[in-house]
Design an enzyme around this catalytic site. Structure first.
Site, PDB file in Angstrom:
ATOM      1  N   HIS A   1      52.954  81.294  30.504  1.00  0.00           N
ATOM      2  CA  HIS A   1      54.276  81.310  29.881  1.00  0.00           C
ATOM      3  C   HIS A   1      55.389  80.787  30.787  1.00  0.00           C
ATOM      4  O   HIS A   1      56.377  80.258  30.315  1.00  0.00           O
ATOM      5  CB  HIS A   1      54.620  82.714  29.365  1.00  0.00           C
ATOM      6  CG  HIS A   1      54.556  83.781  30.403  1.00  0.00           C
ATOM      7  ND1 HIS A   1      53.378  84.253  30.916  1.00  0.00           N
ATOM      8  CD2 HIS A   1      55.530  84.463  31.035  1.00  0.00           C
ATOM      9  CE1 HIS A   1      53.638  85.193  31.810  1.00  0.00           C
ATOM     10  NE2 HIS A   1      54.940  85.330  31.905  1.00  0.00           N
TER      11      HIS A   1
ATOM     12  N   LYS B   1      66.919  97.540  38.337  1.00  0.00           N
ATOM     13  CA  LYS B   1      67.317  98.030  37.019  1.00  0.00           C
ATOM     14  C   LYS B   1      68.374  99.122  37.198  1.00  0.00           C
ATOM     15  O   LYS B   1      69.545  98.798  37.394  1.00  0.00           O
ATOM     16  CB  LYS B   1      66.092  98.525  36.244  1.00  0.00           C
ATOM     17  CG  LYS B   1      65.235  97.403  35.683  1.00  0.00           C
ATOM     18  CD  LYS B   1      64.237  96.868  36.673  1.00  0.00           C
ATOM     19  CE  LYS B   1      63.212  95.957  36.043  1.00  0.00           C
ATOM     20  NZ  LYS B   1      61.885  96.110  36.636  1.00  0.00           N
TER      21      LYS B   1
ATOM     22  N   ALA C   1      61.748 102.600  37.224  1.00  0.00           N
ATOM     23  CA  ALA C   1      62.739 101.526  37.082  1.00  0.00           C
ATOM     24  C   ALA C   1      63.957 101.952  36.251  1.00  0.00           C
ATOM     25  O   ALA C   1      65.091 101.700  36.619  1.00  0.00           O
ATOM     26  CB  ALA C   1      62.087 100.297  36.453  1.00  0.00           C
TER      27      ALA C   1
ATOM     28  N   ASP D   1      56.779 105.854  37.769  1.00  0.00           N
ATOM     29  CA  ASP D   1      57.289 104.491  37.888  1.00  0.00           C
ATOM     30  C   ASP D   1      58.698 104.543  37.287  1.00  0.00           C
ATOM     31  O   ASP D   1      58.886 104.735  36.092  1.00  0.00           O
ATOM     32  CB  ASP D   1      56.361 103.536  37.121  1.00  0.00           C
ATOM     33  CG  ASP D   1      56.820 102.079  37.227  1.00  0.00           C
ATOM     34  OD1 ASP D   1      57.913 101.823  37.781  1.00  0.00           O
ATOM     35  OD2 ASP D   1      56.093 101.193  36.739  1.00  0.00           O
TER      36      ASP D   1
ATOM     37  N   PHE E   1      53.339  98.999  33.432  1.00  0.00           N
ATOM     38  CA  PHE E   1      54.084  97.734  33.517  1.00  0.00           C
ATOM     39  C   PHE E   1      53.134  96.647  34.044  1.00  0.00           C
ATOM     40  O   PHE E   1      52.178  96.952  34.744  1.00  0.00           O
ATOM     41  CB  PHE E   1      55.290  97.914  34.431  1.00  0.00           C
ATOM     42  CG  PHE E   1      56.157  96.688  34.516  1.00  0.00           C
ATOM     43  CD1 PHE E   1      56.869  96.263  33.411  1.00  0.00           C
ATOM     44  CD2 PHE E   1      56.253  95.957  35.691  1.00  0.00           C
ATOM     45  CE1 PHE E   1      57.651  95.118  33.471  1.00  0.00           C
ATOM     46  CE2 PHE E   1      57.031  94.822  35.758  1.00  0.00           C
ATOM     47  CZ  PHE E   1      57.736  94.403  34.644  1.00  0.00           C
ATOM     48  N   ASP E   2      53.402  95.363  33.722  1.00  0.00           N
ATOM     49  CA  ASP E   2      52.402  94.338  34.069  1.00  0.00           C
ATOM     50  C   ASP E   2      52.144  94.187  35.569  1.00  0.00           C
ATOM     51  O   ASP E   2      51.002  94.002  35.978  1.00  0.00           O
ATOM     52  CB  ASP E   2      52.671  92.991  33.371  1.00  0.00           C
ATOM     53  CG  ASP E   2      54.080  92.477  33.577  1.00  0.00           C
ATOM     54  OD1 ASP E   2      54.775  93.007  34.464  1.00  0.00           O
ATOM     55  OD2 ASP E   2      54.486  91.530  32.880  1.00  0.00           O
TER      56      ASP E   2
ATOM     57  N   TYR F   1      68.005  96.748  63.496  1.00  0.00           N
ATOM     58  CA  TYR F   1      66.587  96.673  63.136  1.00  0.00           C
ATOM     59  C   TYR F   1      66.022  98.074  62.903  1.00  0.00           C
ATOM     60  O   TYR F   1      65.296  98.306  61.949  1.00  0.00           O
ATOM     61  CB  TYR F   1      65.819  95.974  64.270  1.00  0.00           C
ATOM     62  CG  TYR F   1      64.415  95.588  63.869  1.00  0.00           C
ATOM     63  CD1 TYR F   1      64.124  94.301  63.435  1.00  0.00           C
ATOM     64  CD2 TYR F   1      63.373  96.523  63.940  1.00  0.00           C
ATOM     65  CE1 TYR F   1      62.834  93.951  63.063  1.00  0.00           C
ATOM     66  CE2 TYR F   1      62.088  96.178  63.560  1.00  0.00           C
ATOM     67  CZ  TYR F   1      61.821  94.890  63.132  1.00  0.00           C
ATOM     68  OH  TYR F   1      60.545  94.551  62.759  1.00  0.00           O
TER      69      TYR F   1
HETATM   70  C1  PLP Z   1      60.578  95.791  36.771  1.00  0.00           C
HETATM   71  C2  PLP Z   1      59.534  96.833  36.783  1.00  0.00           C
HETATM   72  C3  PLP Z   1      58.576  96.901  37.814  1.00  0.00           C
HETATM   73  C4  PLP Z   1      58.462  95.854  38.903  1.00  0.00           C
HETATM   74  O1  PLP Z   1      59.608  95.721  39.630  1.00  0.00           O
HETATM   75  P1  PLP Z   1      60.125  94.347  40.265  1.00  0.00           P
HETATM   76  O2  PLP Z   1      61.384  94.728  40.948  1.00  0.00           O
HETATM   77  O3  PLP Z   1      60.310  93.363  39.166  1.00  0.00           O
HETATM   78  O4  PLP Z   1      59.073  93.901  41.237  1.00  0.00           O
HETATM   79  C5  PLP Z   1      57.660  97.936  37.774  1.00  0.00           C
HETATM   80  N1  PLP Z   1      57.671  98.838  36.782  1.00  0.00           N
HETATM   81  C6  PLP Z   1      58.571  98.804  35.778  1.00  0.00           C
HETATM   82  C7  PLP Z   1      58.541  99.850  34.716  1.00  0.00           C
HETATM   83  C8  PLP Z   1      59.528  97.798  35.738  1.00  0.00           C
HETATM   84  O5  PLP Z   1      60.399  97.742  34.722  1.00  0.00           O
END
Ligand code: PLP
Length: 460
Positions: free
Chosen positions: A450, A258, A217, A215, A124-125, A72
């Site tokens: 969607h 990613k 990813a 950010d 990103f969304d 833990y």
């Molecule tokens: C996928 C992604 C996120 C969110 O990550 P999740 O693992 O899907 O929660 C944030 N920013 C970017 C640029 C992404 O491609």
């Protein structure tokens, strides 16, 4: 003769995929109400819905899973992850989370207050969602050229520094808790950002005393594009380039699904101890104790190995080459897509591929359904179903572009699969004049329609 290219790995385990007939697929997609999200995966032959969490782990990652430490507190797996994060990104503090949006939740809980402004290059969304959910705004400062689908630019995902400075100038410093720079720029089609633009964005932020959050990813793919496209970086290793990128950042969030090449995971990291202490409380509340956050020990182990392996040039080269193979085949067949090919996906230009389908009948969705029926390939619509209705008038919104995204998972499919995808798209393109009608909505949810929308064929 010069030897042809081949991948820097061989395959130790295979996973059978089910083939199907056109007749079966016509029936399955009808049962799924013409919504590709509603198809069970065993009804899909080549799944290009997303590259998030869908990659193949290496033998070393699987081996690391067996030695995960599930304690833990103070697990060795946490220490392994800490070591690679410090050496790659140079950030002294980090908090593991279950995925990228959870990292956003933790850091934005500590950073944002109602009414704040968080500028960025096409957020990103989920990032935008976390900002707007806190009643803050997310002005977009992406360069204008990113919106031109046919313009070829080496770094088409960049921040427009004039737009960013305009945001800085028109609000008091206390209202802007950070700037978000997304690499690669997912929303703009996986387009990269140059080191020059990263450095200049950081300098501008520093001048206004605003922290820079990256950010991250697809940070490794971005580093690959810097190495192969930007002057002065050809002889640097990917790891050196990554270290330089993050020398300009104060905070990072990452979806490890990613470029971490794991199926689940993420973290936020930072330089500032005070911010870490604040974020820590939110991490403990939302995710878990600081030395595991939202991840199990075995997953932290796999991520530590994944981050190390996927910041080697050969791994990234194989991946980007595969995306480019699809682009090159589409060029050969004359099929229009968003140019140039980005790091993780190809975006087919549905309006040009299906010119006879009216926009009220959902052009990109129609293309997605055709591609599924043609060859069992699943892409994702980025068009007017996703754009949803205007919140005030409740009318359908029709974005300028109707795209079908084909995201390529890391190390999952072979080049032969890619050739099937290109041929299937070509077949549809060749019979485009015979596809004259699309779909109408039978059911839709009030938000994020969607995922659950139900459609039926328009009969004429
Ligand atoms: C996928 C992604 C996120 C969110 O990550 P999740 O693992 O899907 O929660 C944030 N920013 C970017 C640029 C992404 O491609």
């Amino acid at each position: 003769m010069e030897l042809p290219y081949s991948e820097p790995y061989r395959i130790k385990a295979t996973e059978a995929i089910r083939t199907s007939t056109r007749q079966e697929r016509e029936e399955w997609i009808r049962q799924a109400r013409y919504n590709l999200f509603k198809l069970d995966s065993d009804k899909v032959f080549i799944d290009l819905l997303t590259d998030s969490g869908t990659g193949s782990m290496s033998d070393n990652q699987w081996a690391a899973i067996m030695t995960g430490d599930e304690s833990y507190a103070g697990a060795s797996s946490y220490r392994k992850l800490e070591t690679i994060i410090r050496s790659l990104f140079g950030m002294p503090y980090f908090l593991p989370t279950h995925q990228g949006r959870a990292a956003e939740n933790v850091i934005f809980s500590a950073l944002l207050k109602e009414g704040d402004i968080v500028p960025g290059n096409s957020h990103f969304d989920t990032t935008k969602g976390h900002i707007e959910f806190r009643r803050c705004s997310a002005p977009d400062c992406t360069i204008d050229e990113a919106a031109d689908t046919q313009k070829e630019l080496p770094f088409k995902g960049e921040m427009d520094l004039e737009k960013l400075e305009q945001v800085f100038k028109s609000h008091p410093r206390e209202k802007i808790p950070c700037t978000v720079l997304t690499i690669t720029n997912n929303t703009a089609g996986g387009q990269p950002v140059s080191m020059r633009n990263i450095r200049q964005t950081a300098e501008l932020c520093r001048r206004y005393n605003i922290p820079l959050l990256i950010d991250s990813a697809r940070f490794a793919e971005n580093a690959y594009f810097i190495k192969t496209r930007e002057q002065g970086y050809a002889d640097k290793s990917i790891k050196e380039i990554v270290r330089e990128i993050y020398s300009y950042a104060d905070i990072m969030t990452i979806s490890a699904k990613k470029d971490g090449v794991v199926n689940m995971g993420g973290f936020t990291a930072m330089r500032d101890k005070e911010l870490f202490t604040k974020a820590m409380s939110y991490a403990i509340m939302f995710e878990g104790y600081i030395t595991y956050g939202g991840m199990s020990g075995r997953d932290m182990n796999a991520l530590a190995v994944g981050l190390d392996e996927n910041t080697e040039f050969e791994q990234l080269d194989a991946r980007i080459r595969q995306v480019k193979l699809l682009a090159d085949l589409l060029d050969e067949y004359g099929v229009p897509y968003q140019r140039p090919a980005g790091g993780h996906a190809i975006f087919l230009d549905a309006k040009k591929i299906l010119p006879a389908v009216p926009r009220e009948e959902f052009i990109a969705q129609t293309l997605g359904i055709e591609l599924y029926i043609e060859a069992g390939i699943r892409g994702v619509e980025i068009g007017s179903i996703l754009a949803d209705r205007d919140p005030v008038t409740r009318e359908n919104r029709y974005p300028a572009l109707e795209l079908l995204r084909l995201a390529i998972p890391r190390r999952l499919y072979t080049d032969n699969h890619i050739r099937v995808v290109a041929a299937a798209v070509r077949n549809i393109y060749e019979r485009r004049d015979s596809i004259t009608s699309g779909y109408e909505i039978e059911f839709e949810a009030p938000i994020l329609r969607h995922f659950t929308v139900e459609l039926k064929k328009v009969q004429r």
